[in-house]
Motif scaffolding. Structure first.
Motif, PDB file in Angstrom:
ATOM      1  N   SER A  36       0.832  -1.203   0.000  1.00  0.00           N
ATOM      2  CA  SER A  36       0.000   0.000   0.000  1.00  0.00           C
ATOM      3  C   SER A  36       0.868   1.255   0.000  1.00  0.00           C
ATOM      4  N   GLY A  37       0.544   2.182  -0.876  1.00  0.00           N
ATOM      5  CA  GLY A  37       1.239   3.459  -0.887  1.00  0.00           C
ATOM      6  C   GLY A  37       2.457   3.518  -1.778  1.00  0.00           C
ATOM      7  N   ALA A  38       2.757   2.434  -2.516  1.00  0.00           N
ATOM      8  CA  ALA A  38       3.931   2.440  -3.384  1.00  0.00           C
ATOM      9  C   ALA A  38       3.699   1.539  -4.589  1.00  0.00           C
ATOM     10  N   ILE A  39       4.394   1.837  -5.665  1.00  0.00           N
ATOM     11  CA  ILE A  39       4.387   1.004  -6.864  1.00  0.00           C
ATOM     12  C   ILE A  39       5.755   0.333  -6.925  1.00  0.00           C
ATOM     13  N   VAL A  40       5.777  -0.988  -6.962  1.00  0.00           N
ATOM     14  CA  VAL A  40       7.035  -1.721  -6.856  1.00  0.00           C
ATOM     15  C   VAL A  40       7.178  -2.701  -8.019  1.00  0.00           C
ATOM     16  N   LEU A  41       8.345  -2.689  -8.646  1.00  0.00           N
ATOM     17  CA  LEU A  41       8.681  -3.598  -9.739  1.00  0.00           C
ATOM     18  C   LEU A  41      10.072  -4.165  -9.492  1.00  0.00           C
ATOM     19  N   ALA A  42      10.304  -5.388  -9.985  1.00  0.00           N
ATOM     20  CA  ALA A  42      11.638  -5.982  -9.848  1.00  0.00           C
ATOM     21  C   ALA A  42      11.914  -6.932 -11.003  1.00  0.00           C
ATOM     22  N   VAL A  43      13.172  -6.973 -11.404  1.00  0.00           N
ATOM     23  CA  VAL A  43      13.647  -7.863 -12.465  1.00  0.00           C
ATOM     24  C   VAL A  43      14.988  -8.435 -12.023  1.00  0.00           C
ATOM     25  N   ALA A  44      15.203  -9.731 -12.255  1.00  0.00           N
ATOM     26  CA  ALA A  44      16.481 -10.364 -11.915  1.00  0.00           C
ATOM     27  C   ALA A  44      16.925 -11.248 -13.067  1.00  0.00           C
ATOM     28  N   ASP A  45      18.210 -11.303 -13.278  1.00  0.00           N
ATOM     29  CA  ASP A  45      18.789 -12.064 -14.394  1.00  0.00           C
ATOM     30  C   ASP A  45      19.802 -13.060 -13.849  1.00  0.00           C
ATOM     31  N   GLY A  46      19.398 -14.329 -13.728  1.00  0.00           N
ATOM     32  CA  GLY A  46      20.324 -15.367 -13.287  1.00  0.00           C
ATOM     33  C   GLY A  46      21.429 -15.568 -14.305  1.00  0.00           C
ATOM     34  N   HIS A  47      22.648 -15.821 -13.814  1.00  0.00           N
ATOM     35  CA  HIS A  47      23.802 -15.839 -14.716  1.00  0.00           C
ATOM     36  C   HIS A  47      23.780 -17.014 -15.694  1.00  0.00           C
ATOM     37  N   GLY A  48      23.271 -18.161 -15.266  1.00  0.00           N
ATOM     38  CA  GLY A  48      23.044 -19.256 -16.197  1.00  0.00           C
ATOM     39  C   GLY A  48      24.268 -20.015 -16.672  1.00  0.00           C
ATOM     40  N   SER A  49      25.436 -19.736 -16.132  1.00  0.00           N
ATOM     41  CA  SER A  49      26.642 -20.459 -16.545  1.00  0.00           C
ATOM     42  C   SER A  49      26.716 -21.799 -15.824  1.00  0.00           C
ATOM     43  N   ASP A  50      27.711 -22.618 -16.190  1.00  0.00           N
ATOM     44  CA  ASP A  50      27.889 -23.910 -15.528  1.00  0.00           C
ATOM     45  C   ASP A  50      28.156 -23.724 -14.041  1.00  0.00           C
ATOM     46  N   GLN A  51      28.865 -22.666 -13.694  1.00  0.00           N
ATOM     47  CA  GLN A  51      29.162 -22.391 -12.296  1.00  0.00           C
ATOM     48  C   GLN A  51      27.923 -21.950 -11.533  1.00  0.00           C
ATOM     49  N   CYS A  52      26.928 -21.415 -12.266  1.00  0.00           N
ATOM     50  CA  CYS A  52      25.713 -20.861 -11.638  1.00  0.00           C
ATOM     51  C   CYS A  52      24.495 -21.694 -12.052  1.00  0.00           C
ATOM     52  N   LYS A  53      24.576 -22.987 -11.869  1.00  0.00           N
ATOM     53  CA  LYS A  53      23.568 -23.873 -12.456  1.00  0.00           C
ATOM     54  C   LYS A  53      22.207 -23.805 -11.775  1.00  0.00           C
ATOM     55  N   TYR A  54      22.090 -23.132 -10.631  1.00  0.00           N
ATOM     56  CA  TYR A  54      20.782 -22.968  -9.992  1.00  0.00           C
ATOM     57  C   TYR A  54      20.350 -21.501 -10.007  1.00  0.00           C
ATOM     58  N   SER A  55      20.869 -20.754 -10.971  1.00  0.00           N
ATOM     59  CA  SER A  55      20.611 -19.309 -10.965  1.00  0.00           C
ATOM     60  C   SER A  55      19.158 -18.975 -11.277  1.00  0.00           C
ATOM     61  N   SER A  56      18.407 -19.891 -11.869  1.00  0.00           N
ATOM     62  CA  SER A  56      16.982 -19.623 -12.062  1.00  0.00           C
ATOM     63  C   SER A  56      16.297 -19.483 -10.702  1.00  0.00           C
ATOM     64  N   ASP A  57      16.694 -20.326  -9.734  1.00  0.00           N
ATOM     65  CA  ASP A  57      16.177 -20.189  -8.367  1.00  0.00           C
ATOM     66  C   ASP A  57      16.722 -18.922  -7.721  1.00  0.00           C
ATOM     67  N   GLY A  58      17.980 -18.598  -8.023  1.00  0.00           N
ATOM     68  CA  GLY A  58      18.578 -17.389  -7.452  1.00  0.00           C
ATOM     69  C   GLY A  58      17.842 -16.136  -7.877  1.00  0.00           C
ATOM     70  N   SER A  59      17.425 -16.064  -9.147  1.00  0.00           N
ATOM     71  CA  SER A  59      16.705 -14.876  -9.621  1.00  0.00           C
ATOM     72  C   SER A  59      15.307 -14.809  -9.019  1.00  0.00           C
ATOM     73  N   LYS A  60      14.646 -15.962  -8.882  1.00  0.00           N
ATOM     74  CA  LYS A  60      13.316 -15.963  -8.262  1.00  0.00           C
ATOM     75  C   LYS A  60      13.387 -15.471  -6.817  1.00  0.00           C
ATOM     76  N   GLU A  61      14.410 -15.948  -6.090  1.00  0.00           N
ATOM     77  CA  GLU A  61      14.544 -15.505  -4.703  1.00  0.00           C
ATOM     78  C   GLU A  61      14.906 -14.028  -4.624  1.00  0.00           C
ATOM     79  N   ALA A  62      15.630 -13.530  -5.624  1.00  0.00           N
ATOM     80  CA  ALA A  62      16.033 -12.119  -5.616  1.00  0.00           C
ATOM     81  C   ALA A  62      14.821 -11.196  -5.711  1.00  0.00           C
ATOM     82  N   VAL A  63      13.884 -11.479  -6.627  1.00  0.00           N
ATOM     83  CA  VAL A  63      12.718 -10.597  -6.739  1.00  0.00           C
ATOM     84  C   VAL A  63      11.820 -10.733  -5.505  1.00  0.00           C
TER      85      VAL A  63
END
Length: 348
Positions: A36-63
């Motif tokens: 209430s009282g604010a407009i809020v938006l968020a976008v996250a971009d998981g890195h997606g490399s072999d080292q960051c193989k769970y980054s889809s979860d990381g981006s979801k948790e970020a937003v």
């Protein structure tokens, strides 16, 4: 003046050629008006490399984290319903960015623990990056450690909170936050742009040092038509130059003016068809996330309603029950915005 919001993410064309393609990006908008009282938006971009193989979860948790932290900030009585005093309060810069980073680490740790197929990697974390990606939990919780490699979940994060004519802007990593009106396109904050795929990340040690925040005042924001756009780098990188990217932003704005906000929401599309699908297919092939806030004059598109996004990453944020239970077991308290002494994250 009505404000309409929307957010969507699509799988990149290059990812569709892989077995079991997954979108590493996430997007969120306050579809149900939770804040209430604010407009809020968020976008996250998981890195997606072999080292960051769970980054889809990381981006979801970020937003989710941005939603949670900003909701608490907006509801804090010291703001008194506006952002005018933000720069003179403990919210400013370091505390806000630390709260976001530390809560994200908290959430990905719970996600990791709650996924049994990742248990072995939790017991024996993947090889550490040169940044020594092993975190120790804050001193007030001495019973366990951040013994998961955060880079497995690495992601960028962009977010805004609009209150009155003031816009709180947060960004770590690449991507773009722009405002478009009859005068053209301008950045609300100067993002980080690197050659190749390098970018700052929530997974970096002491990541709050790389985050940027600002409060931008836009005179008469609610009195004239304008469009605020948050986008992961997959959108801008699909154009040959910044000028072409800005021209595309102008196109979004003009189509909204001519045909209404809902028409653009539908045209943006999904993983199978639509503007973002076409942009990724004909551009850099990366995932694309886009979040929009459009300020509509009272005499424009009176019949238009807030667009209902069916993309799962943009739905109303729901806390994971297992994570909530785990947080309670670890006696994690609601984040309080006050002058806290933050314990430095230590590395093994």
């Amino acid at each position: 003046m009505a404000v309409k919001t929307y957010a969507a993410s699509v799988i990149g064309a290059s990812h569709l050629r892989k077995p079991n393609p997954i979108c590493e990006d996430s997007s969120w908008y306050d579809k149900d008006g939770e804040i209430s009282g604010a407009i809020v938006l968020a976008v996250a971009d998981g890195h997606g490399s072999d080292q960051c193989k769970y980054s889809s979860d990381g981006s979801k948790e970020a937003v989710k984290v941005f939603h949670t932290i900003i909701k608490q900030l907006v509801e804090d009585e010291r703001l008194n319903g506006n952002l005018k005093g933000f720069k003179n309060t403990p919210f400013k810069d370091v505390e806000l960015t630390k709260q976001i980073s530390q809560k994200w680490i908290n959430r990905i740790t719970h996600v990791h623990r709650n996924n049994k197929e990742r248990e072995q990697e939790f017991d024996k974390p993947s090889k550490l990056s040169p940044l020594d990606m092993v975190y120790k939990k804050a001193e007030k919780h001495t019973d366990w450690y951040w013994d998961v490699d955060p880079m497995l979940y690495g992601t960028t994060l962009l977010g805004i909170a609009i209150m009155g004519d003031d816009i709180l802007v947060y960004q770590i990593g690449d991507g773009d936050i722009v405002i478009v009106d009859d005068d053209g396109v301008r950045n609300l904050i100067d993002g980080d742009h690197f050659l190749g795929v390098e970018t700052y990340s929530l997974a970096h040690k002491n990541s709050w040092n790389y985050a940027k925040t600002d409060v931008v005042t836009v005179k008469d924001l609610h009195k004239k038509p304008c469009l605020i756009m948050l986008s992961s780098d997959g959108l801008a990188n699909s154009y040959a130059s910044e000028e072409e990217f800005h021209n595309a932003c102008k196109d979004y704005y003009q189509v909204i003016r001519d045909n209404g906000f809902d028409a653009v929401c539908k045209a943006i599309g999904n993983d199978k068809e639509g503007w973002l699908r076409e942009t990724s297919d004909g551009g850099c092939g990366d995932d694309i996330s886009l979040a929009l806030a459009y300020f509509t004059p009272e005499d424009e598109n009176k019949d238009a309603t807030t667009c209902d996004n069916k993309h799962e990453d943009a739905k109303t944020i729901e806390e994971d029950p297992e994570a909530v239970s785990a947080q309670k077991n670890n006696k994690e308290e609601r984040t309080e915005f006050k002058e806290l002494e933050f314990t430095e994250v230590e590395s093994k």
